[in-house]
Scaffold this motif. Structure first.
Motif, PDB file in Angstrom:
ATOM      1  N   UNK A  43      -6.154  37.161  10.539  1.00 23.52           N
ATOM      2  CA  UNK A  43      -5.660  35.758  10.931  1.00 23.52           C
ATOM      3  C   UNK A  43      -6.883  34.847  11.052  1.00 23.52           C
ATOM      4  N   UNK A  44      -6.538  33.542  10.700  1.00 24.71           N
ATOM      5  CA  UNK A  44      -7.688  32.718  10.360  1.00 24.71           C
ATOM      6  C   UNK A  44      -7.093  31.460  10.678  1.00 24.71           C
ATOM      7  N   UNK A  45      -7.947  30.643  11.482  1.00 21.77           N
ATOM      8  CA  UNK A  45      -7.626  29.316  11.983  1.00 21.77           C
ATOM      9  C   UNK A  45      -8.060  28.195  10.950  1.00 21.77           C
ATOM     10  N   UNK A  46      -7.012  27.523  10.579  1.00 20.90           N
ATOM     11  CA  UNK A  46      -7.099  26.177   9.760  1.00 20.90           C
ATOM     12  C   UNK A  46      -7.407  24.756  10.689  1.00 20.90           C
ATOM     13  N   UNK A  47      -8.203  24.185  10.334  1.00 16.10           N
ATOM     14  CA  UNK A  47      -8.463  23.219  11.148  1.00 16.10           C
ATOM     15  C   UNK A  47      -8.314  21.768  10.456  1.00 16.10           C
ATOM     16  N   UNK A  48      -7.468  20.850  11.248  1.00 18.62           N
ATOM     17  CA  UNK A  48      -7.499  19.525  10.586  1.00 18.62           C
ATOM     18  C   UNK A  48      -7.601  18.829  12.065  1.00 18.62           C
ATOM     19  N   UNK A  49      -8.489  18.223  12.356  1.00 22.20           N
ATOM     20  CA  UNK A  49      -9.124  17.625  13.474  1.00 22.20           C
ATOM     21  C   UNK A  49      -7.935  16.777  14.044  1.00 22.20           C
ATOM     22  N   UNK A  50      -7.624  16.650  15.384  1.00 19.69           N
ATOM     23  CA  UNK A  50      -8.118  17.622  16.507  1.00 19.69           C
ATOM     24  C   UNK A  50      -7.437  19.003  16.864  1.00 19.69           C
ATOM     25  N   UNK A  51      -6.641  19.342  15.678  1.00 16.14           N
ATOM     26  CA  UNK A  51      -6.029  20.600  15.717  1.00 16.14           C
ATOM     27  C   UNK A  51      -6.418  21.822  14.871  1.00 16.14           C
ATOM     28  N   UNK A  52      -6.188  22.946  15.475  1.00 16.83           N
ATOM     29  CA  UNK A  52      -6.202  24.290  15.035  1.00 16.83           C
ATOM     30  C   UNK A  52      -5.062  24.983  14.647  1.00 16.83           C
ATOM     31  N   UNK A  53      -4.829  25.527  13.513  1.00 14.70           N
ATOM     32  CA  UNK A  53      -3.740  26.331  12.987  1.00 14.70           C
ATOM     33  C   UNK A  53      -3.730  27.582  12.778  1.00 14.70           C
ATOM     34  N   UNK A  54      -3.569  28.605  13.408  1.00  8.75           N
ATOM     35  CA  UNK A  54      -3.820  30.036  13.053  1.00  8.75           C
ATOM     36  C   UNK A  54      -2.755  30.515  12.333  1.00  8.75           C
ATOM     37  N   UNK A  55      -2.911  31.111  11.103  1.00 15.88           N
ATOM     38  CA  UNK A  55      -2.154  31.361  10.203  1.00 15.88           C
ATOM     39  C   UNK A  55      -2.616  32.934   9.458  1.00 15.88           C
ATOM     40  N   UNK A  56      -1.523  33.671   9.141  1.00 17.66           N
ATOM     41  CA  UNK A  56      -2.027  34.978   8.667  1.00 17.66           C
ATOM     42  C   UNK A  56      -2.688  34.680   7.357  1.00 17.66           C
ATOM     43  N   UNK A  57      -3.737  35.586   7.022  1.00 19.97           N
ATOM     44  CA  UNK A  57      -4.958  35.359   5.930  1.00 19.97           C
ATOM     45  C   UNK A  57      -5.310  36.778   5.299  1.00 19.97           C
ATOM     46  N   UNK A  58      -5.843  36.905   4.144  1.00 17.58           N
ATOM     47  CA  UNK A  58      -6.258  38.119   3.641  1.00 17.58           C
ATOM     48  C   UNK A  58      -7.619  38.294   3.553  1.00 17.58           C
ATOM     49  N   UNK A  59      -8.245  39.247   4.084  1.00 17.75           N
ATOM     50  CA  UNK A  59      -9.687  39.270   3.943  1.00 17.75           C
ATOM     51  C   UNK A  59     -10.115  40.488   3.035  1.00 17.75           C
ATOM     52  N   UNK A  60     -10.921  40.338   2.375  1.00 20.16           N
ATOM     53  CA  UNK A  60     -11.449  41.603   1.197  1.00 20.16           C
ATOM     54  C   UNK A  60     -12.737  42.045   1.645  1.00 20.16           C
ATOM     55  N   UNK A  61     -12.868  43.137   2.216  1.00 18.95           N
ATOM     56  CA  UNK A  61     -14.111  43.806   2.644  1.00 18.95           C
ATOM     57  C   UNK A  61     -14.849  42.825   3.663  1.00 18.95           C
ATOM     58  N   UNK A  62     -14.314  42.123   4.565  1.00 21.82           N
ATOM     59  CA  UNK A  62     -14.918  41.327   5.259  1.00 21.82           C
ATOM     60  C   UNK A  62     -15.307  39.920   4.922  1.00 21.82           C
ATOM     61  N   UNK A  63     -14.913  39.853   3.239  1.00 21.68           N
ATOM     62  CA  UNK A  63     -15.154  38.488   3.033  1.00 21.68           C
ATOM     63  C   UNK A  63     -13.873  37.604   2.866  1.00 21.68           C
ATOM     64  N   UNK A  64     -13.869  36.388   3.364  1.00 20.17           N
ATOM     65  CA  UNK A  64     -12.463  35.498   3.480  1.00 20.17           C
ATOM     66  C   UNK A  64     -11.776  35.483   1.834  1.00 20.17           C
TER      67      UNK A  64
END
Length: 150
Positions: A43-64
């Motif tokens: 899960x990764x938070x996408x920011x558009x000030x002043x808000x934060x939007x957590x969404x599902x995300x894919x990490x590859x060996x710890x690299x976004x």
């Protein structure tokens, strides 16, 4: 080993393990999706000030690696939990926030897809992600503010 090095090693190992478990626990996507997308194992938070939007995300060996990820029945982890939370908050579902993409999550996702005129296949991918409303939280306080598209 210093505390920082131990923490870094633990986080790296954890991200790698989560990635491997996400791949191992993934239900098989269509051939087209399998060649392009990876499981939403984080899960990764996408920011558009002043808000934060957590969404599902894919990490590859710890690299976004990106938002272009896929989930369906059988997937587990933080990406699933973020999807469950969004459906509860923005669509009035009552899913258990367990991070397990089971029958209840699939049924709820089909309902959300239907509300947006999408094919009700119960599989999460870019079309569903882009159509869905996501919780928006105030970045400075973490308080929920509203649901909307990102």
């Amino acid at each position: 080993m210093s505390i920082n090095k131990r923490l870094y090693a633990a986080l790296t190992a954890g991200a790698l393990t989560a990635g491997l478990l996400g791949v191992a626990g993934a239900a098989a996507p269509s051939a087209a999706a399998a060649s392009t997308f990876r499981p939403c194992d984080a899960s990764w938070g996408y920011e558009t000030k002043p808000y934060y939007h957590p969404r599902p995300y894919h990490f590859n060996n710890g690299v976004n690696s990106g938002w272009e990820c896929y989930m369906s029945r059988g997937n587990t982890g933080p990406g699933v939990k973020t999807l469950q939370r969004a459906m509860n908050r923005c669509y009035g579902k009552s899913l258990t926030l367990d991070g397990i993409f089971g029958a209840a999550t699939e049924t709820a996702l089909k309902s959300v897809q239907g509300k947006h005129g999408l094919t009700k296949d119960g599989k999460y991918g870019p079309k569903t992600r882009n159509a869905m409303n996501w919780p928006h939280y105030v970045e400075s306080t973490g308080a929920f503010h509203h649901c909307g598209r990102v």
